[in-house]
Design an enzyme around this catalytic site. Structure first.
Site, short mmCIF file in Angstrom:
data_model
loop_
_atom_site.label_atom_id
_atom_site.label_comp_id
_atom_site.label_asym_id
_atom_site.label_seq_id
_atom_site.Cartn_x
_atom_site.Cartn_y
_atom_site.Cartn_z
N ASN A 1 47.28 87.84 12.08
CA ASN A 1 47.75 89.21 12.33
C ASN A 1 46.61 90.10 12.80
O ASN A 1 46.81 90.96 13.67
CB ASN A 1 48.40 89.79 11.07
CG ASN A 1 49.88 89.51 10.99
OD1 ASN A 1 50.61 89.67 11.95
ND2 ASN A 1 50.32 89.06 9.83
N HIS B 1 54.45 92.67 4.35
CA HIS B 1 54.83 91.68 3.35
C HIS B 1 55.83 90.71 3.98
O HIS B 1 56.77 91.15 4.65
CB HIS B 1 55.45 92.36 2.13
CG HIS B 1 55.73 91.40 1.00
ND1 HIS B 1 54.73 90.91 0.19
CD2 HIS B 1 56.89 90.83 0.59
CE1 HIS B 1 55.27 90.08 -0.69
NE2 HIS B 1 56.57 90.01 -0.47
#
Length: 202
Positions: free
Chosen positions: A29, A118
């Site tokens: 990410n 998340h």
């Protein structure tokens, strides 16, 4: 339109919106976010902070010449990391696979300026110990038909901050946690940079 060289942007980033990234692992990410903003005229990634000296995210940051900081648990809580953050004056602190709880002092100093992603649809499958493959294994064991991602503000509790964005994906065709992880990674890579950009430009 000619893109601004990333090295030049580093010299004049005081006039840009600044992102500070925290990560603990491979940094997929992180790399995606850095790549997304590397030619942006108004937003720049100014640092990657990690608690893991062996994290592959360090190599990814080096690839883009983004400064890094390695710290231990004591340094996270004794003011060292707090001071390092303050030096950069970030407009947004982004937790991208960061596994430690952010100290309350930092959370309080940057209200609505710290976000986390998340790999599940909170409030389900959140809390201490629920990260990465652990989440996907639990989702699979519970025979869920769908899962997804949640991007939320960070408060003093694990995964309990105000929601910013959620996206679902069907996983009925997934036979393993790794297959679920692949679907979640695609969602993260598509939506996380977009939400960061929206928050900074909004």
């Amino acid at each position: 339109m000619t893109a601004i060289p990333y090295s030049f942007k580093k010299q004049c980033y005081l006039h840009m919106k600044k992102i500070l990234l925290f990560a603990s692992g491979t940094g997929s990410n992180v790399e995606n976010i850095i790549h997304h903003f590397k030619n942006h005229h108004d937003i720049i990634v100014v640092g990657v902070y990690t608690n893991n000296p062996n994290a592959k995210v360090l190599d990814k940051a080096k690839k883009y010449n983004v400064p890094t900081l390695i710290f231990n648990r004591e340094q996270l809580t004794d003011g060292f990391v707090f001071d390092k953050i303050a030096e950069l004056k970030p407009d947004l602190i982004v937790l991208a696979g960061f596994l430690w709880k952010m100290p309350e002092a930092i959370v309080n100093a940057y209200p609505y300026k710290i976000i986390n992603i998340h790999p599940a649809l909170l409030p389900k499958y959140g809390g201490k110990g629920m990260y990465g493959i652990n989440v996907h294994q639990t989702v699979l064991a519970n025979k869920e038909k769908e899962t997804g991602i949640t991007i939320h503000y960070v408060n003093e509790h694990y995964d309990e901050g105000e929601f910013i964005f959620q996206q679902k994906v069907n996983i009925e065709d997934c036979a393993s946690a790794d297959e679920i992880a692949n679907k979640i990674n695609k969602l993260e890579h598509k939506h996380f940079p977009e939400i960061i950009e929206r928050l900074l430009e909004g």
